[in-house]
Design a protein around this motif. Structure first.
Motif, PDB file in Angstrom:
ATOM      1  N   THR A 160       3.956   0.259   5.102  1.00  0.00           N
ATOM      2  CA  THR A 160       4.942  -0.491   5.076  1.00  0.00           C
ATOM      3  C   THR A 160       5.148  -0.733   6.171  1.00  0.00           C
ATOM      4  O   THR A 160       5.628   0.014   7.140  1.00  0.00           O
ATOM      5  CB  THR A 160       5.940  -0.296   4.534  1.00  0.00           C
ATOM      6  OG1 THR A 160       5.960   0.718   4.491  1.00  0.00           O
ATOM      7  CG2 THR A 160       5.604  -0.208   2.624  1.00  0.00           C
ATOM      8  N   TYR A 161       5.151  -2.080   7.104  1.00  0.00           N
ATOM      9  CA  TYR A 161       6.106  -2.237   7.810  1.00  0.00           C
ATOM     10  C   TYR A 161       7.173  -3.051   8.451  1.00  0.00           C
ATOM     11  O   TYR A 161       7.586  -3.442   6.777  1.00  0.00           O
ATOM     12  CB  TYR A 161       4.723  -3.454   9.061  1.00  0.00           C
ATOM     13  CG  TYR A 161       3.936  -2.038   9.279  1.00  0.00           C
ATOM     14  CD1 TYR A 161       3.971  -1.104   9.970  1.00  0.00           C
ATOM     15  CD2 TYR A 161       2.294  -2.539   8.868  1.00  0.00           C
ATOM     16  CE1 TYR A 161       2.262  -0.165  10.443  1.00  0.00           C
ATOM     17  CE2 TYR A 161       2.111  -1.709   9.285  1.00  0.00           C
ATOM     18  CZ  TYR A 161       1.681   0.080   9.870  1.00  0.00           C
ATOM     19  OH  TYR A 161       0.607   0.279  10.517  1.00  0.00           O
ATOM     20  N   LYS A 162       8.020  -4.053   8.783  1.00  0.00           N
ATOM     21  CA  LYS A 162       8.715  -5.012   8.606  1.00  0.00           C
ATOM     22  C   LYS A 162       8.835  -5.870   7.923  1.00  0.00           C
ATOM     23  O   LYS A 162       9.343  -6.526   7.573  1.00  0.00           O
ATOM     24  CB  LYS A 162       9.824  -4.671  10.288  1.00  0.00           C
ATOM     25  CG  LYS A 162      10.626  -5.876   9.899  1.00  0.00           C
ATOM     26  CD  LYS A 162      11.691  -6.306  11.724  1.00  0.00           C
ATOM     27  CE  LYS A 162      12.863  -6.419  11.830  1.00  0.00           C
ATOM     28  NZ  LYS A 162      13.534  -6.968  12.796  1.00  0.00           N
ATOM     29  N   GLU A 163       7.217  -6.650   8.466  1.00  0.00           N
ATOM     30  CA  GLU A 163       7.286  -7.583   8.530  1.00  0.00           C
ATOM     31  C   GLU A 163       5.944  -8.115   6.786  1.00  0.00           C
ATOM     32  O   GLU A 163       5.915  -8.725   6.407  1.00  0.00           O
ATOM     33  CB  GLU A 163       6.860  -8.680   9.117  1.00  0.00           C
ATOM     34  CG  GLU A 163       7.936  -9.033  10.601  1.00  0.00           C
ATOM     35  CD  GLU A 163       9.079 -10.090   9.847  1.00  0.00           C
ATOM     36  OE1 GLU A 163       9.021 -10.524   9.426  1.00  0.00           O
ATOM     37  OE2 GLU A 163      10.162  -9.338  10.198  1.00  0.00           O
ATOM     38  N   VAL A 164       5.165  -6.069   6.959  1.00  0.00           N
ATOM     39  CA  VAL A 164       3.874  -6.373   6.003  1.00  0.00           C
ATOM     40  C   VAL A 164       3.810  -5.141   5.294  1.00  0.00           C
ATOM     41  O   VAL A 164       4.614  -4.253   5.987  1.00  0.00           O
ATOM     42  CB  VAL A 164       2.604  -6.982   6.590  1.00  0.00           C
ATOM     43  CG1 VAL A 164       2.562  -8.525   7.398  1.00  0.00           C
ATOM     44  CG2 VAL A 164       2.353  -5.540   7.906  1.00  0.00           C
TER      45      VAL A 164
END
Length: 145
Positions: free
Chosen positions: A75-79
């Motif tokens: 999990t990342y900020k955008e995806v």
């Protein structure tokens, strides 16, 4: 003394929450669309392969395995990124792979907020990854008598 120390170190590895509990915690901790998407992806993985094993690797990455790694759920900020360990060897007729396309081995699916998942195609991709892992599994060695 060395045996006792080895036992103590082995106990450290198995102590603590299970990988499944750690993944539950990550989903809850995110508390936004990424947690919801990670939970949804996890459910689809389990539907596609009821025998899947959940792991927690590399200091906090959910990993799903069956005769080897199927995919990760970063999990990342955008995806929310599903990286398939042997994705380059898998057929992807629905065109789900949209990231890490130039690598020789891995392929990934980046899911952004508001995007929908082709659930049928994703489950087929997961099953194909399981089949590929099973086909590459080394047979048990025969013991010499």
């Amino acid at each position: 003394m060395k045996k006792a120390e080895a036992k103590k170190n082995a106990a450290k590895v198995t102590d603590g929450p299970s990988p499944s509990k750690l993944i539950d915690g990550r989903i809850k901790e995110l508390g936004d669309w990424r947690g919801e998407m990670l939970a949804r992806v996890r459910g689809l993985i389990k539907q596609a392969d009821p025998e899947v094993v959940e792991e927690w690797k590399w200091r906090g990455v959910p990993v799903w395995e069956h005769d080897g790694i199927i995919c990760t759920g970063e999990t990342y900020k955008e995806v929310v990124k599903m990286t398939f360990a042997k994705g380059a060897a898998l057929d992807d007729p629905a065109g789900l792979f949209n990231s890490s396309l130039d690598g020789n081995v891995r392929r990934a699916i980046d899911i952004r907020e508001g995007e929908t998942i082709n659930e049928k195609a994703l489950k087929a991709l997961i099953r194909a990854a399981v089949e590929l892992n099973a086909s590459k599994k080394k047979p048990a060695r025969k013991r010499s008598s």
